[in-house]
Design a protein around this motif. Structure first.
Motif, PDB file in Angstrom:
ATOM      1  N   UNK A  25       0.843  -1.200   0.000  1.00 57.29           N
ATOM      2  CA  UNK A  25       0.000   0.000   0.000  1.00 57.29           C
ATOM      3  C   UNK A  25       0.876   1.247   0.000  1.00 57.29           C
ATOM      4  N   UNK A  26       0.792   2.044  -1.062  1.00 59.31           N
ATOM      5  CA  UNK A  26       1.511   3.324  -1.085  1.00 59.31           C
ATOM      6  C   UNK A  26       3.009   3.170  -1.135  1.00 59.31           C
ATOM      7  N   UNK A  29       4.903   4.549  -6.933  1.00 66.39           N
ATOM      8  CA  UNK A  29       4.235   5.758  -7.408  1.00 66.39           C
ATOM      9  C   UNK A  29       4.382   5.854  -8.927  1.00 66.39           C
ATOM     10  N   UNK A  33       2.707  13.575 -11.445  1.00 64.00           N
ATOM     11  CA  UNK A  33       1.966  14.137 -10.299  1.00 64.00           C
ATOM     12  C   UNK A  33       1.368  15.465 -10.728  1.00 64.00           C
ATOM     13  N   UNK A  52       6.781  12.735 -11.785  1.00 59.69           N
ATOM     14  CA  UNK A  52       6.880  12.516 -10.332  1.00 59.69           C
ATOM     15  C   UNK A  52       8.319  12.789  -9.909  1.00 59.69           C
ATOM     16  N   UNK A  53       8.499  13.701  -8.987  1.00 59.45           N
ATOM     17  CA  UNK A  53       9.849  14.097  -8.568  1.00 59.45           C
ATOM     18  C   UNK A  53       9.789  14.712  -7.183  1.00 59.45           C
ATOM     19  N   UNK A  54      10.938  14.795  -6.509  1.00 63.84           N
ATOM     20  CA  UNK A  54      10.947  15.401  -5.174  1.00 63.84           C
ATOM     21  C   UNK A  54      10.418  16.836  -5.192  1.00 63.84           C
ATOM     22  N   UNK A 140      -3.871  10.084  -3.922  1.00 60.86           N
ATOM     23  CA  UNK A 140      -3.597  10.839  -2.702  1.00 60.86           C
ATOM     24  C   UNK A 140      -3.463  12.334  -3.000  1.00 60.86           C
ATOM     25  N   UNK A 163      -0.714  12.639  -5.971  1.00 62.35           N
ATOM     26  CA  UNK A 163       0.154  11.543  -6.409  1.00 62.35           C
ATOM     27  C   UNK A 163      -0.685  10.267  -6.484  1.00 62.35           C
TER      28      UNK A 163
ATOM     29  N   UNK B  57      12.345  16.690  -0.835  1.00 58.46           N
ATOM     30  CA  UNK B  57      11.643  15.560  -0.214  1.00 58.46           C
ATOM     31  C   UNK B  57      10.689  14.917  -1.209  1.00 58.46           C
ATOM     32  N   UNK B  58      10.614  13.605  -1.163  1.00 56.55           N
ATOM     33  CA  UNK B  58       9.654  12.888  -1.989  1.00 56.55           C
ATOM     34  C   UNK B  58       8.241  13.391  -1.647  1.00 56.55           C
ATOM     35  N   UNK B  59       7.368  13.539  -2.649  1.00 56.21           N
ATOM     36  CA  UNK B  59       5.997  13.969  -2.325  1.00 56.21           C
ATOM     37  C   UNK B  59       5.259  12.993  -1.409  1.00 56.21           C
ATOM     38  N   UNK B 150       2.798   5.540   2.058  1.00 55.20           N
ATOM     39  CA  UNK B 150       1.485   6.006   2.494  1.00 55.20           C
ATOM     40  C   UNK B 150       0.813   5.094   3.520  1.00 55.20           C
TER      41      UNK B 150
END
Lengths: 357, 357
Positions: A25-26, A29, A33, A52-54, A140, A163, B57-59, B150
């Motif tokens: 779960x989670x 990714x 985003x 998707x990136x920091x 999320x 995300x 930081x990662x989302x 998550x």
């Protein structure tokens, strides 16, 4: 306000977990985003879907210090009837996110934009929606305070982020009853607090009791109200239902309970089926009495992650109360099958809960 | 564990605000920050002082979702006696940070390391410590959960950060009494909750009541206990003291009140001076009665930012209670002068509160 969603594609893309791989779960990714900025005086602006990136945030960003952070959780499904991807009741998440925003002095989002933006993001990453039975794409959305400053007040800047994470069915091999500890010392929330908001801080406040429950062999805690330590609130991060005799009861939304969207769906289904269902104050004493009189027939939690989670036993002090002999009640199973059937497209969606991408 | 602090200097440096420039609170940040990583199984490691820069930081970093974030606040002063820079009671902040860490299921920090690391950082940025009377270098240590995931549980990774901000005296032109709204609806914390931890989530929970108080012309709220709405807890983000007749009273640390370091210092000073001071439950009814009998002599808040903040009036429903005719009490002024005198080096530090860099 808002404007068109700009899309910057992730040309490389990541490896999508194979069908036989455990998703958990989670943990995984997708490629993209959604980001939207907010600035006082300017409102929400620059909506964009990007790889998707920091996130890059000033160390003084207020989310790190004063906790203005709210979130939502919902799911998209690969539906077996037509093969299209559909999302479960996203309009309800939009409404609840705004209630959370309002409680934490954060700016509201346009609810149609919220749904449309999520549809656009899920469409772009549609190949990430798992096809395995029970699996889904967890969505999320969250809002965090980004102004750099240490004065204690509402931030003037925020970031709205969405995300996506492909997730397993909560119970791989069908429903599995869980043991629950009735928590008599720690409190999650109180009247006048933020327990009815989906705020990050509520979850941090719950971790210690949760860890202690694990040590006692329980999967979750059942929170009692913080004032009298008498009335039931919620189970871990789920709402809770009991069947006593023929009646189904669930704690009313007292102000310190999260208004679950699965909770609302379950109540609607029960009403449609003609099963008596009541939202009211429920004391732990009443549950103990029903158990002793042999009328406590079923108990289950409801939430986005597990949908319906049968409760096999309640631990209240030294007293262990097994429900359905630790098995799964008939109504619990029927509700689980009904909701997951609508979500997966194997049952008709007569209530208009599913929204196509 | 830990190892030597690696230093990467900021060669360019930023412009230090000029002496005549208004600093405000937490608006300017110095050239460097301290970072230390934590990973389950590995502990705290790689302590480093690096140029002040955004955090990446990662989302899905847990701090954004489940609110594991705790912080501290303390100050360094340019002392007038020898010209050296000293920090006020950093060992107490180390202890309290660990109590917060413990409550939120976060890893503890070595308390000596905490103090030494802050000394090293302040030494490096010593030219940022303002010399203006009453101004200081505010030190903000904080810990955030950084694991990308998550599932609702404790993070397996954390980041400890210290940033520095030159700040103004809270009251530029000497002490100024504030109006306080006694909050009868919203709650900040409750028994069994996390009110005694310096957790980010507590502050987000307080913003709405704070904003409503501002609309009524009040600078802060005075929180009542969430259960009976009868007993005083704290003022905004300060502890609160009252002088009734000759006795000074402050709410005892009930579990939902932050254990202020300035609060502790004030109690020590009063004891040393032979002023009767009692920590106990205090009801709002008792304060109203003292007001009506004419024995409510003084009231003040205490905290790192303002040190001692005189309360000019309390608004309780429709009732406005002026204290000292809205002026500053003698003891309030004496305590402010004593604490700020020790901090600035103009009075002897007989209790060993000040720690040199």
């Amino acid at each position: 306000m808002y404007g068109t969603i700009r899309i910057e594609r992730n040309e490389q893309g990541k490896a999508i977990p194979a069908a036989e791989q455990s998703l958990g779960f989670g943990r995984y990714f997708t490629d993209h985003m959604l980001l939207v900025d907010y600035e006082e005086g300017k409102g929400w602006h620059d909506p964009r879907i990007v790889p998707y990136a920091p996130l890059s945030l000033d160390p003084a960003a207020m989310v790190f210090h004063y906790g203005q952070a709210v979130f939502e959780g919902l799911k998209a499904y690969h539906c077996v009837d037509t093969g299209e991807v559909r999302i479960f009741r996203p309009d309800q998440n939009a409404k609840r996110l705004n209630r959370s925003n309002e409680r934490l002095q954060m700016p509201l989002l346009d609810e149609d934009f919220f749904v449309n933006a999520i549809q656009a993001l899920v469409r772009l990453d549609a190949k990430w929606v798992p096809q395995k039975k029970g699996a889904s794409l967890y969505i999320r959305p969250f809002v965090i305070a980004t102004e750099a400053g240490l004065g204690v007040r509402s931030s003037s800047r925020y970031l709205f982020v969405v995300i996506l994470s492909p997730v397993e069915a909560y119970y791989d091999e069908g429903l599995k009853p869980i043991n629950i500890l009735v928590e008599n010392h720690y409190a999650r929330a109180v009247q006048g607090g933020i327990g009815d908001a989906k705020a990050a801080g509520n979850y941090a406040a719950s971790l210690k009791a949760q860890a202690l429950a694990k040590e006692k062999g329980c999967a979750q805690v059942l929170w009692l109200d913080a004032i009298e330590k008498a009335h039931l609130e919620e189970v871990g991060s789920m709402n809770v239902f009991f069947r006593i005799g023929r009646e189904v009861i669930t704690p009313s939304l007292s102000g310190s309970i999260l208004a679950g969207i699965t909770r609302d769906s379950i109540i609607q289904l029960l009403c449609d089926w003609g099963v008596p269902v009541t939202e009211r104050k429920i004391s732990i004493a009443e549950i103990v009495q029903a158990y002793e009189e042999g009328t406590l027939e079923e108990a289950f939690g409801t939430g986005t992650a597990a949908v319906v989670s049968p409760i096999g036993s309640l631990l209240w002090g030294e007293k262990q109360m097994d429900i359905q002999g630790g098995g799964i009640g008939e109504l619990t199973q029927k509700l689980y099958d009904a909701v997951t059937g609508i979500q997966s497209g194997s049952l008709p969606d007569s209530r208009g809960w599913m929204v196509s991408c």
